[in-house]
Design a protein around this motif. Structure first.
Motif, PDB file in Angstrom:
ATOM      1  N   PRO A 213       0.807  -1.230   0.000  1.00 52.90           N
ATOM      2  CA  PRO A 213       0.000   0.000   0.000  1.00 52.90           C
ATOM      3  C   PRO A 213       0.835   1.272   0.000  1.00 52.90           C
ATOM      4  O   PRO A 213       0.309   2.344  -0.299  1.00 52.90           O
ATOM      5  N   ILE A 214       2.118   1.181   0.325  1.00 55.02           N
ATOM      6  CA  ILE A 214       2.960   2.371   0.372  1.00 55.02           C
ATOM      7  C   ILE A 214       2.967   3.096  -0.964  1.00 55.02           C
ATOM      8  O   ILE A 214       3.115   4.328  -1.017  1.00 55.02           O
ATOM      9  N   GLN A 215       2.788   2.359  -2.051  1.00 47.40           N
ATOM     10  CA  GLN A 215       2.772   3.003  -3.372  1.00 47.40           C
ATOM     11  C   GLN A 215       1.639   4.024  -3.466  1.00 47.40           C
ATOM     12  O   GLN A 215       1.830   5.149  -3.945  1.00 47.40           O
ATOM     13  N   LYS A 216       0.447   3.662  -2.991  1.00 49.52           N
ATOM     14  CA  LYS A 216      -0.689   4.592  -3.016  1.00 49.52           C
ATOM     15  C   LYS A 216      -0.459   5.758  -2.070  1.00 49.52           C
ATOM     16  O   LYS A 216      -0.828   6.905  -2.365  1.00 49.52           O
ATOM     17  N   ILE A 217       0.158   5.476  -0.930  1.00 46.45           N
ATOM     18  CA  ILE A 217       0.399   6.527   0.058  1.00 46.45           C
ATOM     19  C   ILE A 217       1.286   7.617  -0.523  1.00 46.45           C
ATOM     20  O   ILE A 217       0.978   8.817  -0.421  1.00 46.45           O
TER      21      ILE A 217
END
Length: 492
Positions: free
Chosen positions: A288-292
């Protein structure tokens, strides 16, 4: 900042933030900028870890028969063993692997029981495939996920099932990845006793930060107080202890990182491991870090700041007697390191892995298990190994593999290299090696070849130089057209 307070000595301690813009720190930033201009580092400054060759995300489809049909066990019969438990209490935003989340109790049959059944059957299928009564283990690593999320009765069952299939009489080290909360809850003491009872002697704790706000941003299931309590509990049980930290995370600054590392060294553990945050997936699930960072790019430290954080940590660790033993792992004594990592990545010994997404790294091939829980259970129920990707290396790929892993983690043993490839190391990549030497990144030490201190700092990118074109992590246009552009080498 952090809830911890560094232990006070009888002498005045230097301000750790003095190192933030110190001479060596800024020198590393200049190195980063120069190497980016020369084509070694992607122009974006982005980072891709050199963990396997080829990278995990780039393996073609394959099956058990095509990948294992002609394989024979090593002459000494020994393997390094990996077991994967893909269960966590919640999703950490930086994680790039498929896991299932929640609390998994032991009062009713649940997913963890189904998984342990499948895991044991997978080991049996692999033993049958190799025609051996038991695996003879050199070292063992149990990872995840959160292996200690298992209830004590399940943890004991897993370890007993493992030992029915794996002969541990020659094991030099038994590693376990653990989570702070599972060692400090109502079952924590019992879990530690079970691990000790079954011969586990080295633990890795994913602490990740000593700042509660950063832990919250990471969506970790523990806070600083819990992490510190877990470290003390492990010490009390006599485990060799490795604690992990991530740098370059949204919300971190070089100043806050420096203060935290000063606190870390006062914890007095055997090993301290540093990871740079990875945005794009290097495993079987995009974190999810990519979206963050897409939604809030301004929160992500600049790449130059991540470079500063790494050098700051190296300097502080060195001042307290820690040196880099295996790459990214710092210890005060040379005997404190992961035998599993050393055997697989430096010695290039045969290693087998069990469980969802687990891999087997063998002397001339690499196998990967399926990423899907449903597919994993289905294949095993049909009497098939859950392998769905892999590569039997040809001579060219063997030459590259035998460079990348040892160079990234320690040094290339030239005699070992020739034994694995049939080619003297000096004849494999002469022009590339000369170019890297001219850039001050590698050096020849007679029987061994390795990275200079400058090269070790940028070890991942140096190792990308030895990738075949189809396995270079970034597209050709993402590198400057300089002498170290990985697509330019004539040694390919």
């Amino acid at each position: 900042m952090s809830e911890t307070t560094a232990i006070q000595n009888n002498v005045t301690q230097p301000d750790p933030t003095d190192t933030v813009h110190g001479h060596k720190t800024e020198e590393r930033v200049r190195d980063f900028q120069t190497l980016r201009e020369q084509g070694l580092i992607a122009t974006s400054g982005d980072f891709f870890p050199s963990v396997h060759y080829p990278p995990i995300t780039m393996y073609p489809e394959g099956d058990e028969e095509s990948l294992l049909g002609d394989y024979t066990p090593p002459a000494d019969g020994l393997f390094d063993i990996y077991v994967h438990l893909p269960f966590c209490e919640q999703r950490c935003l930086f994680c790039h692997y498929p896991v299932k989340f929640g609390q998994f109790g032991d009062s009713v049959r649940c997913e963890t029981e189904q998984y342990l059944d499948a895991l044991e059957t997978e080991m049996d299928l692999f033993r049958k495939r190799l025609g051996i009564p038991m695996f003879q283990a050199r070292s063992i690593l149990v990872g995840g996920g959160t292996p200690t999320l298992l209830a004590p009765v399940q943890l004991r069952r897993m370890l007993e099932g493992l030992k029915k299939r794996v002969d541990c009489s020659r094991v030099t080290q038994f590693n376990f990845d653990v989570d702070p909360g599972t060692l400090t809850d109502q079952h924590g003491q019992e879990r530690l006793e079970i691990l000790r009872e079954h011969g586990v002697d080295r633990l890795t704790i994913g602490v990740q930060s000593l700042d509660d706000e950063i832990l919250r941003k990471m969506h970790r299931a523990h806070d600083v107080k819990t992490a510190l309590a877990a470290i003390e509990a492990c010490k009390a049980h006599g485990f060799q202890l490795n604690i992990e930290f991530i740098y370059g995370y949204p919300g971190q600054t070089p100043e806050s990182w420096a203060r935290m590392v000063e606190e870390v060294v006062e914890l007095d553990v055997e090993e301290i491991q540093l990871y740079r945050l990875k945005i794009e997936s290097y495993g079987d699930a995009q974190g999810p870090i990519q979206k963050i960072v897409t939604l809030r790019p301004e929160d992500l430290p600049a790449f130059e700041e991540a470079i500063r954080m790494k050098q700051i940590a190296i300097d502080i660790l060195a001042a307290h007697g820690y040196t880099e033993n295996l790459r990214r792992v710092f210890s005060r004594k040379p005997e404190h390191y992961s035998h599993y990592a050393h055997n697989q990545c430096c010695q290039l010994y045969d290693q087998v892995g069990f469980g969802l997404t687990a891999f087997s790294s063998l002397r001339d091939r690499f196998l990967l298990n399926t990423q899907s829980f449903e597919d994993y259970y289905q294949r095993i129920s049909e009497g098939r190994l859950p392998v769905n990707r892999g590569l039997k290396r040809n001579h060219e790929e063997q030459r590259r593999w035998a460079v990348v892993l040892p160079l990234k983690n320690r040094d290339i043993d030239k005699a070992q290299y020739q034994s694995l490839t049939g080619v003297p190391f000096e004849q494999s990549f002469p022009e590339l090696w000369e170019r890297l030497q001219a850039a001050g990144l590698v050096e020849d030490n007679g029987a061994f070849a390795g990275l200079t201190p400058k090269g070790a700092f940028f070890a991942d990118e140096v190792c990308h130089q030895f990738h075949a074109r189809e396995f270079i992590p970034f597209e050709q246009g993402e590198y400057a057209d300089g002498p170290l552009n990985p697509y330019r080498t004539t040694d390919r």
